[in-house]
Design an enzyme around this catalytic site. Structure first.
Site, PDB file in Angstrom:
ATOM      1  N   ASP A 293      14.704   5.037 -11.211  1.00  0.00           N
ATOM      2  CA  ASP A 293      13.922   3.835 -10.975  1.00  0.00           C
ATOM      3  C   ASP A 293      13.485   3.852  -9.501  1.00  0.00           C
ATOM      4  OD1 ASP A 293      12.552   1.532 -11.360  1.00  0.00           O
ATOM      5  OD2 ASP A 293      14.196   0.393 -12.215  1.00  0.00           O
ATOM      6  N   TYR A 294      12.688   2.879  -9.160  1.00  0.00           N
ATOM      7  CA  TYR A 294      12.015   2.801  -7.857  1.00  0.00           C
ATOM      8  C   TYR A 294      13.008   2.899  -6.688  1.00  0.00           C
ATOM      9  CZ  TYR A 294       7.778   1.179  -5.366  1.00  0.00           C
ATOM     10  OH  TYR A 294       6.655   1.067  -4.595  1.00  0.00           O
TER      11      TYR A 294
END
Ligand code: BGC
Length: 767
Positions: A293-294
């Site tokens: 994820d980011y």
């Protein structure tokens, strides 16, 4: 000079042989094939270590910001072959430009992936996922994903960061809006439908995209409902309650998996080798690509499990995480880690191969521009057919929570006080994570009622702001909230609304949350109506006019006053581009509501997590007011305000006895369960007939009931239908005391009803 000529010739040869290979192979399926393996082995044999590491890098171009930082010098990196994929950009023109940079400037011409958060529609926006799940219509859910894929792929994209299948039992968590609610079995069916819709069976078609199931894993179990918080969960609950939807997506052939931000019993998901290498890949047989994820690899440092980004890169790669979203810890550290012999090249090779396989399956090596066709975009994006579909999906997602004395549907020609901060909102209609959706194309409730054939006389008053908290307003507007704050005093706004109510036959109050109060980083400790909206409702009630509440929200809310005092309550979530038209269809009765809740609404936030498939406890509370030692609160009952599966219709249904094909079965048998359902009202309507099972005695404590099937049926007034379900051994299995998955002999109860609370019961014995 000679040297230069030789270099150019070699490059041309590489390019030529590459093009020939690309032409020769055939794109036929989403599976790995010997042809693909050969192609990729050949390609990788030509790649330098730096080029391989570049493939592991996923950058955000920053047209849209979906995390705390944006990637820098993207174009330069693409040209140098230091990027494997890009997200947060779309349109054929923008995508072609970046793709050209990769294909024309890099030595091996490896095309880029283009990803985006297509969560509930791309340009044509559908209801937020929690709302969509309330349709209990898997074909409709699949269709919404299919349309989203058609639009996204026409708009340059080949990868969507969806479905989000995190089971969520805590409505304080803002991201409950992004999933299918609290139930494992139903969430698994929705996960499969979404994957089918996006990927369409063949990634090689240019109107399908890779899906990305997220957030692996257990993100919905964040402690206290606070986003990014740790998850501390028993192995049994993980396997039984939280992991099956991810597994269902994998079994449905999902191409990619995104790891989550949270830690799981102390180990962050992105660096969790048990989770990715053992469970996902070895046990479940997942062969696709895993993306972080980011900046979640960078965040391994903040978690305190990696001392620095150098260690974080090693930890994540070893755990099986292939692609690094935005953080660039791979790009900056894997080379040195290899030199230092902290990781082995084969680990980079494995990750790189999986990314190249994804590109191969999408057909990007054949034609890197196959998703960048302006003509197709013009013909596809937001076409009428898709807007019509959005209206249909939206009205199917609406849940009628209460309707006393036939307050709804409205009478044609009625005069209506249309009140509330969301009555004219367009921005909120498309909800959170509506990436490429244009809110200015969205239909407000006011507009929807005007578009309708209801000939209503509308007396509008805003009545209240969604919130009057200046800091919250600033925060919401900084992130695109578009909240318009009325500077008048709340007394002045309320009294204007009361005047409108007095001259009308009925009040429609459109109240709820702003879309930005839901979704990522939007947890709420108080889940009641924000701001002065309840004061507004109370003042409207005092006029004595029938009060219809139209709710917009991305989570279950606590609504005790509203339930006790409103004549009707309609849950509309954030319904997407066609919201207003769909709401008008329901308010006027041209569509008979059929949605049912997929997440329990508590009476009080202190009850959460509150979910229907809980255990009994050793001291279950059965209503004995004076008994002290029972599992209960002193100040609120254990009941929900609205149970899972609840939703009314403008007609009524009755349920006959539950009949079983046998009273005793063996594990080899299938049990047929039937029930007669009748439309006892005066209108045609759809009912979601739900089947629940209870294993009465187990080697471990078992839930009071669990959903194991449903059917959505249409009945004409007075019509009856026999609804049939088949239960198999799988439906009766669970993780037993020794953690093996299977059944145990004994008594089972079966319930069939229109929600998780009320149902007809029958029992059988498993031998
Ligand atoms: C979210 C993901 C999303 C990603 C890319 C993250 O902050 O958790 O769901 O796909 O950003 O925008």
């Amino acid at each position: 000079m000679l040297k230069t000529i030789r270099y150019v010739t070699i490059c041309l040869m590489v390019v030529f042989s590459f093009a020939v290979e690309a032409q020769e192979r055939k794109i036929t399926s989403t599976m790995n094939t010997p042809d693909m393996d050969k192609f990729i082995t050949n390609l990788m044999s030509k790649m330098t270590l730096e080029e391989k590491i570049g493939q592991l890098n996923l950058v955000s171009v920053g047209f849209d910001v979906t995390g705390p930082i944006v990637s820098e010098n993207v174009e330069e990196k693409i040209k140098k072959g230091l990027v494997g994929g890009v997200f947060n950009t779309f349109t054929p023109v923008a995508v072609r430009k970046l793709q050209e940079m990769a294909v024309q400037n890099t030595r091996l011409k490896i095309p880029l992936l283009f990803g985006y958060d297509v969560i509930h529609g791309h340009r044509t926006i559908f209801p937020i996922p929690l709302g969509l799940s309330a349709s209990w219509d898997l074909a409709t859910i699949e269709k919404s994903a299919r349309i989203a894929a058609d639009e996204a792929s026409a708009d340059g994209l080949n990868w969507v960061f969806s479905p989000m299948v995190d089971i969520a039992r805590d409505p304080r968590w803002g991201r409950i809006a992004e999933g299918a609610g609290e139930d494992t079995w139903y969430g698994s069916r929705v996960a499969e439908a979404m994957v089918r819709g996006y990927q369409g069976g063949d990634l090689a078609l240019n109107n399908t995209v890779m899906a990305c199931v997220k957030h692996f894993a257990l993100y919905g179990g964040a402690l206290a409902g606070r986003d990014y918080n740790p998850v501390d969960m028993s192995e049994r609950s993980m396997l039984q309650d939280y992991l099956p939807p991810y597994r269902a997506a994998v079994d449905a052939g999902v191409a990619t998996v995104m790891t989550s931000f949270n830690d799981i019993n102390g180990i962050p998901a992105a660096a969790n080798s048990w989770l990715i290498n053992d469970l996902l890949r070895k046990q479940w047989g997942f062969r696709g690509m895993v993306v972080s994820d980011y900046t979640s690899l960078t965040e391994l440092v903040a978690h305190g499990v990696s001392a620095n980004e150098y260690e974080a890169a090693a930890d994540a790669l070893k755990a099986g995480n292939d692609m690094d979203m935005v953080g660039e810890v791979y790009l900056n550290n894997l080379g040195k880690l290899t030199q230092d012999k902290k990781i082995v090249v084969t680990q980079i090779d494995a990750a790189c191969r999986r990314i190249l396989e994804a590109k191969y399956k999408l057909g990007l090596f054949d034609d890197p521009y196959r998703y960048a066709d302006e003509q197709r975009a013009k013909q596809t994006l937001m076409k009428n057919e898709y807007r019509e579909a959005a209206r249909d999906v939206a009205r199917k997602s609406i849940v009628l929570l209460k309707n006393n004395n036939n307050a709804l549907p409205l009478k044609p020609g009625a005069s209506v006080a249309l009140v509330g901060p969301l009555a004219r909102s367009q921005r909120d209609m498309i909800g959170n994570w509506s990436g490429a959706g244009d809110w200015q194309q969205a239909v407000s409730v006011d507009q929807g009622l005007k578009n309708s054939q209801g000939h209503l006389q509308i007396n509008y008053a805003k009545g209240a702001n969604i919130t009057d908290d200046p800091v919250l307003i600033q925060r919401l507007n900084t992130h695109g909230g578009n909240l318009e704050i009325d500077q008048r005093s709340s007394e002045a706004m309320i009294s204007e609304a009361v005047e409108a109510a007095k001259k009308s036959d009925v009040v429609i109050a459109v109240v709820g949350e702003s879309q930005g109060m839901t979704g990522e980083a939007s947890s709420r400790a108080d889940i009641s109506l924000p701001g002065k909206q309840l004061d507004l409702l109370k003042a409207l009630k005092n006029t004595g006019k029938p009060l219809v509440i139209v709710l917009m929200n991305g989570r279950p809310l606590t609504l005790p006053w509203e339930q006790a005092n409103a004549d009707a309550i309609v849950e509309t979530w954030f319904l997407g581009t066609e919201a207003g038209n769909a709401i008008a269809d329901v308010l006027l009765g041209t569509y008979n509501p059929s949605g049912k809740l997929t997440a329990t609404f508590p009476q009080h936030v202190g009850q959460v997590p509150l979910f229907y498939n809980h255990k009994t406890t050793g001291r279950p509370y059965g209503g004995e007011m004076l008994d002290k030692y029972k599992s209960r609160y002193l100040d609120v009952s254990n009941d929900p305000l609205y149970p899972f599966g609840h939703g009314l219709s403008y007609t009524t249904f009755s349920y006959g006895d539950v009949k079983l094909s046998k009273n005793e079965i063996t594990t080899q048998d299938k049990l047929t369960v039937t029930c007669q359902v009748k439309n006892t009202g005066t209108r045609a309507g759809e009912e979601v007939v739900q089947l629940y099972v209870q294993d009465v005695v187990g080697s471990v404590t078992r839930p009071v009931k669990e959903l194991k099937g449903f059917q959505k049926i249409m009945l004409q007034p007075g019509e009856s239908k026999e609804v049939t379900f088949t239960l198999t051994q799988q439906d009766l299995s669970f993780y037993r005391r020794d953690m093996t998955f299977g059944t145990e002999p004994g008594k089972f109860n079966v319930f069939i009803g229109g929600n998780s609370k009320d149902g007809q019961r029958a029992s059988f014995e498993l031998k």
